[in-house]
Design a protein around this motif. Structure first.
Motif, mmCIF file in Angstrom:
data_model
loop_
_atom_site.group_PDB
_atom_site.id
_atom_site.type_symbol
_atom_site.label_atom_id
_atom_site.label_comp_id
_atom_site.label_asym_id
_atom_site.label_seq_id
_atom_site.Cartn_x
_atom_site.Cartn_y
_atom_site.Cartn_z
ATOM 1 N N GLN A 200 -3.784 3.701 -0.963
ATOM 2 C CA GLN A 200 -3.923 3.227 -2.335
ATOM 3 C C GLN A 200 -3.054 1.992 -2.539
ATOM 4 O O GLN A 200 -1.945 1.922 -1.992
ATOM 5 N N GLU A 201 -3.556 1.079 -3.324
ATOM 6 C CA GLU A 201 -2.785 -0.104 -3.702
ATOM 7 C C GLU A 201 -1.450 0.364 -4.299
ATOM 8 O O GLU A 201 -1.446 1.232 -5.176
ATOM 9 N N TYR A 202 -0.349 -0.186 -3.820
ATOM 10 C CA TYR A 202 0.953 0.192 -4.383
ATOM 11 C C TYR A 202 1.265 -0.751 -5.536
ATOM 12 O O TYR A 202 1.289 -1.977 -5.365
ATOM 13 N N ILE A 203 1.467 -0.182 -6.713
ATOM 14 C CA ILE A 203 1.727 -1.009 -7.890
ATOM 15 C C ILE A 203 3.235 -1.114 -8.093
ATOM 16 O O ILE A 203 3.911 -0.100 -8.321
ATOM 17 N N VAL A 204 3.743 -2.332 -8.014
ATOM 18 C CA VAL A 204 5.160 -2.539 -8.270
ATOM 19 C C VAL A 204 5.321 -2.650 -9.781
ATOM 20 O O VAL A 204 4.689 -3.502 -10.410
ATOM 21 N N VAL B 211 0.838 -1.190 0.000
ATOM 22 C CA VAL B 211 0.000 0.000 0.000
ATOM 23 C C VAL B 211 0.881 1.251 0.000
ATOM 24 O O VAL B 211 1.987 1.239 0.539
ATOM 25 N N ILE B 212 0.386 2.295 -0.671
ATOM 26 C CA ILE B 212 1.047 3.602 -0.578
ATOM 27 C C ILE B 212 0.056 4.524 0.135
ATOM 28 O O ILE B 212 -1.120 4.587 -0.238
ATOM 29 N N ALA B 213 0.526 5.158 1.206
ATOM 30 C CA ALA B 213 -0.325 6.082 1.957
ATOM 31 C C ALA B 213 0.081 7.490 1.542
ATOM 32 O O ALA B 213 1.236 7.883 1.686
ATOM 33 N N THR C 173 10.752 9.820 -0.626
ATOM 34 C CA THR C 173 10.165 11.040 -1.190
ATOM 35 C C THR C 173 10.052 10.854 -2.694
ATOM 36 O O THR C 173 10.696 9.977 -3.283
ATOM 37 N N PHE C 174 9.215 11.681 -3.298
ATOM 38 C CA PHE C 174 8.928 11.550 -4.730
ATOM 39 C C PHE C 174 9.132 12.900 -5.421
ATOM 40 O O PHE C 174 8.325 13.309 -6.232
ATOM 41 N N THR C 175 10.182 13.605 -5.042
ATOM 42 C CA THR C 175 10.431 14.915 -5.653
ATOM 43 C C THR C 175 11.015 14.717 -7.043
ATOM 44 O O THR C 175 12.045 14.059 -7.200
ATOM 45 N N THR D 246 6.894 -0.371 -13.601
ATOM 46 C CA THR D 246 7.657 0.682 -14.261
ATOM 47 C C THR D 246 6.771 1.890 -14.478
ATOM 48 O O THR D 246 5.682 1.775 -15.029
ATOM 49 N N LYS D 247 7.255 3.044 -14.044
ATOM 50 C CA LYS D 247 6.470 4.265 -14.249
ATOM 51 C C LYS D 247 6.556 4.688 -15.715
ATOM 52 O O LYS D 247 7.637 4.661 -16.298
ATOM 53 N N VAL D 248 5.436 5.025 -16.270
ATOM 54 C CA VAL D 248 5.392 5.490 -17.660
ATOM 55 C C VAL D 248 4.451 6.691 -17.741
ATOM 56 O O VAL D 248 3.291 6.594 -17.333
ATOM 57 N N TYR E 117 11.934 11.073 -12.988
ATOM 58 C CA TYR E 117 13.052 10.600 -12.179
ATOM 59 C C TYR E 117 12.958 11.281 -10.819
ATOM 60 O O TYR E 117 13.118 12.501 -10.729
ATOM 61 N N GLU E 118 12.633 10.508 -9.792
ATOM 62 C CA GLU E 118 12.253 11.093 -8.508
ATOM 63 C C GLU E 118 13.229 10.689 -7.403
ATOM 64 O O GLU E 118 13.614 9.528 -7.294
ATOM 65 N N THR E 119 13.599 11.686 -6.601
ATOM 66 C CA THR E 119 14.415 11.372 -5.441
ATOM 67 C C THR E 119 13.510 11.302 -4.207
ATOM 68 O O THR E 119 12.559 12.074 -4.120
ATOM 69 N N THR F 137 1.107 6.635 -15.328
ATOM 70 C CA THR F 137 0.809 5.215 -15.114
ATOM 71 C C THR F 137 1.972 4.429 -14.516
ATOM 72 O O THR F 137 3.110 4.890 -14.516
ATOM 73 N N VAL F 138 1.650 3.255 -14.070
ATOM 74 C CA VAL F 138 2.653 2.249 -13.708
ATOM 75 C C VAL F 138 2.249 0.971 -14.439
ATOM 76 O O VAL F 138 1.067 0.606 -14.441
ATOM 77 N N ILE F 139 3.223 0.292 -15.066
ATOM 78 C CA ILE F 139 2.931 -0.987 -15.731
ATOM 79 C C ILE F 139 3.538 -2.109 -14.889
ATOM 80 O O ILE F 139 4.728 -2.058 -14.576
ATOM 81 N N THR G 198 -3.417 3.451 -14.090
ATOM 82 C CA THR G 198 -3.327 4.910 -14.180
ATOM 83 C C THR G 198 -3.566 5.501 -12.799
ATOM 84 O O THR G 198 -4.591 5.211 -12.175
ATOM 85 N N PHE G 199 -2.627 6.310 -12.315
ATOM 86 C CA PHE G 199 -2.834 6.893 -10.984
ATOM 87 C C PHE G 199 -3.064 8.401 -11.019
ATOM 88 O O PHE G 199 -3.448 8.983 -10.011
ATOM 89 N N GLU G 200 -2.852 9.044 -12.156
ATOM 90 C CA GLU G 200 -2.981 10.506 -12.237
ATOM 91 C C GLU G 200 -3.149 10.921 -13.684
ATOM 92 O O GLU G 200 -2.793 10.175 -14.592
ATOM 93 N N PHE G 201 -3.629 12.143 -13.890
ATOM 94 C CA PHE G 201 -3.505 12.766 -15.213
ATOM 95 C C PHE G 201 -3.249 14.247 -15.012
ATOM 96 O O PHE G 201 -3.474 14.797 -13.931
ATOM 97 N N GLY H 172 5.979 12.764 3.649
ATOM 98 C CA GLY H 172 4.884 12.321 4.524
ATOM 99 C C GLY H 172 4.177 11.096 3.955
ATOM 100 O O GLY H 172 3.371 10.476 4.627
ATOM 101 N N TYR H 173 4.471 10.726 2.715
ATOM 102 C CA TYR H 173 3.933 9.471 2.165
ATOM 103 C C TYR H 173 4.696 8.321 2.811
ATOM 104 O O TYR H 173 5.841 8.485 3.228
ATOM 105 N N PHE H 174 4.092 7.155 2.849
ATOM 106 C CA PHE H 174 4.901 5.970 3.135
ATOM 107 C C PHE H 174 4.372 4.801 2.333
ATOM 108 O O PHE H 174 3.236 4.812 1.860
#
Ligand code: AMP
Length: 317
Positions: free
Chosen positions: A163-167, A128-130, A208-210, A169-171, A193-195, A254-256, A264-267, A140-142
Motif C-alpha cells: 500500500q502507498e505509505y502516506i507521510v 510503500v507500507i507492506a 511495529t504499530f502496537t 498525521t494520523k487522525v 499512539y503506537e509503539t 485516516t492520515v492527513i 482513509t486506510f481503515e474503518f 512483520g510489516y515494513f
C-alpha cells in the motif's frame, strides 16, 4: 433489559455510560481482572467467566451486548455472526470490515481518498507500507522508500498487501449514527499512539504499530466539517450498497498529508478505544447534547430511545 459487554477495551466507558442512564449492567470478567474492575465500583455488574468465549453458551436473551475491539480478537467475527447474541451494531458491517475487498469497496463508495494498493512491485512509485494479513500490532510489516528497497525486504514466502505509505498525521475520528434522532453526530477525534512507530528515535524500517493508548485531538473546525461530511457519506454509502442502516458508533481511520489531503486506510463499525479519551465528554458531544455525554452514555441514550420507540428488536436483528 440489561446492557452488557466483556471486560476489556472500552468496558469502563460502556458500563459507566449504561449505569448513568439507569440500566442494569453485566460485565463478563475473567478472574484476574476482577479486582481492577471492582476498583471502579463495578462489583454489582461483574459476571465471572473463565474465558470471553463463554458468553456464546450463556443465555443472554435479556442483554443488549455492546461489541468492542476485544470481541473479534477473543471470540472471532464468524462465531459472533453465527450467534444469537443481541449485538448493538450492524452485523453486516462487521462482515464488510473483516473482508479487505468489501472494506475497500465501501470506502470508495463513500467517496473517500484511499492509499493506492499495488498488485506488484513494479507498480510502486513512492514510499510503500507492506502489510501482512492478520498481523498483531503490525509485526512483520515494513515500510520502504522505493521498489528496490521493498524488493530487498520482502520475504518471498509471505503474502503482502502493498500500500502507498502516506507521510502525514494520523487522525482517528469517531461518530455516532442515531436512528432515533435521524442524524449522524461527529463525536470525537484522537491519535492512536503506537509503539514503536511513534517513538522519536527509531533506527529501523520495520516498525511495529502496537497501540499503547490514545491522545486527544481537537481538529481545526474546517477540517472537522470535512470529517462530518465523510461520516454522513459513509452511512449513506453503506445504505446504498446493503440497504441497511448503521446503528451507533463507528470510526474512520485516516492520515492527513502536507497538502491536507485526507487518506482513509481503515474503518471500524463499532465503539473504538479512542473514545475512552473523552470521558466524561468530548467538546463535540457536549455541544450536541448540552451536557457531558461520553460514548458509553451516548449508546445507552440511544438504546433507551429505541426502547421508547419500540424499535430495539428490529435494530438488534
Ligand atoms: P493497519 O494494520 O492497517 O490498521 O495499520 C496499522 C498502522 O499503520 C496504522 O495505525 C497507521 O499508523 C499505519 N498505517 C497503515 N496504513 C498506512 C498508510 N497507507 N500510510 C501510512 N501509515 C499507515
Amino acid at each position: 433489559m440489561k446492557i452488557g459487554t466483556i471486560a476489556s477495551h472500552s468496558a469502563l466507558n460502556i458500563i459507566s455510560g449504561a449505569k448513568a442512564e439507569g440500566f442494569h449492567t453485566q460485565l463478563y470478567c475473567r478472574p484476574n481482572r476482577i479486582p481492577f474492575y471492582k476498583s471502579f465500583g463495578l462489583e454489582d455488574s461483574i459476571v465471572e467467566v473463565d474465558s470471553f468465549e463463554q458468553i456464546l453458551e450463556m443465555d443472554l436473551s435479556d442483554v443488549v451486548l455492546i461489541p468492542h475491539g476485544s470481541f473479534v480478537t477473543y471470540i472471532g467475527a464468524q462465531k459472533l455472526l453465527n450467534s444469537d447474541l443481541r449485538l448493538f451494531g450492524n452485523k453486516e458491517l462487521l462482515r464488510w470490515e473483516e473482508n479487505r475487498k468489501l472494506k475497500s469497496k465501501l470506502m470508495v463508495e463513500a467517496g473517500f481518498t484511499v492509499p493506492k494498493e499495488y498488485s506488484s512491485l513494479g507498480e510502486i512509485n513512492g514510499p510503500v507500507i507492506a502489510k501482512t494479513h492478520g498481523a498483531a500490532g503490525g509485526r512483520g510489516y515494513f515500510v520502504a522508500k522505493n521498489t528496490d528497497w521493498a524488493k530487498e525486504k520482502m520475504n518471498p514466502s509471505v503474502d503482502y498487501i502493498l500500500q502507498e505509505y502516506i507521510v502525514g498525521t494520523k487522525v482517528f475520528v469517531t461518530y455516532f449514527n442515531s436512528l432515533t434522532r435521524n442524524r449522524t453526530e461527529v463525536f470525537s477525534a484522537d491519535i492512536r499512539y503506537e509503539t514503536d512507530i511513534d517513538s522519536s528515535l527509531r533506527f529501523n524500517d520495520e516498525p511495529t504499530f502496537t497501540v499503547i493508548g490514545n491522545l486527544p485531538l481537537v481538529l481545526r473546525e474546517s477540517i472537522l466539517a470535512e470529517y462530518f461530511d465523510m461520516g454522513v457519506a459513509f452511512v449513506e454509502a453503506f445504505h446504498r450498497l446493503c440497504n441497511q442502516k448503521i446503528p451507533g458508533p463507528f470510526c474512520i481511520e485516516t492520515v492527513i498529508d502536507r497538502e491536507q489531503q485526507i487518506y482513509t486506510f481503515e474503518f471500524s463499525g463499532r465503539i473504538v478505544a479512542g473514545t475512552n479519551v473523552w470521558i466524561p465528554s468530548s467538546p463535540y458531544s457536549y455541544l450536541q447534547h448540552g451536557e457531558p455525554v461520553w460514548m458509553g452514555r451516548r449508546i445507552a441514550i440511544e438504546i433507551r430511545e429505541l426502547i421508547e420507540q419500540n424499535q430495539l428488536d428490529e435494530v438488534l436483528k
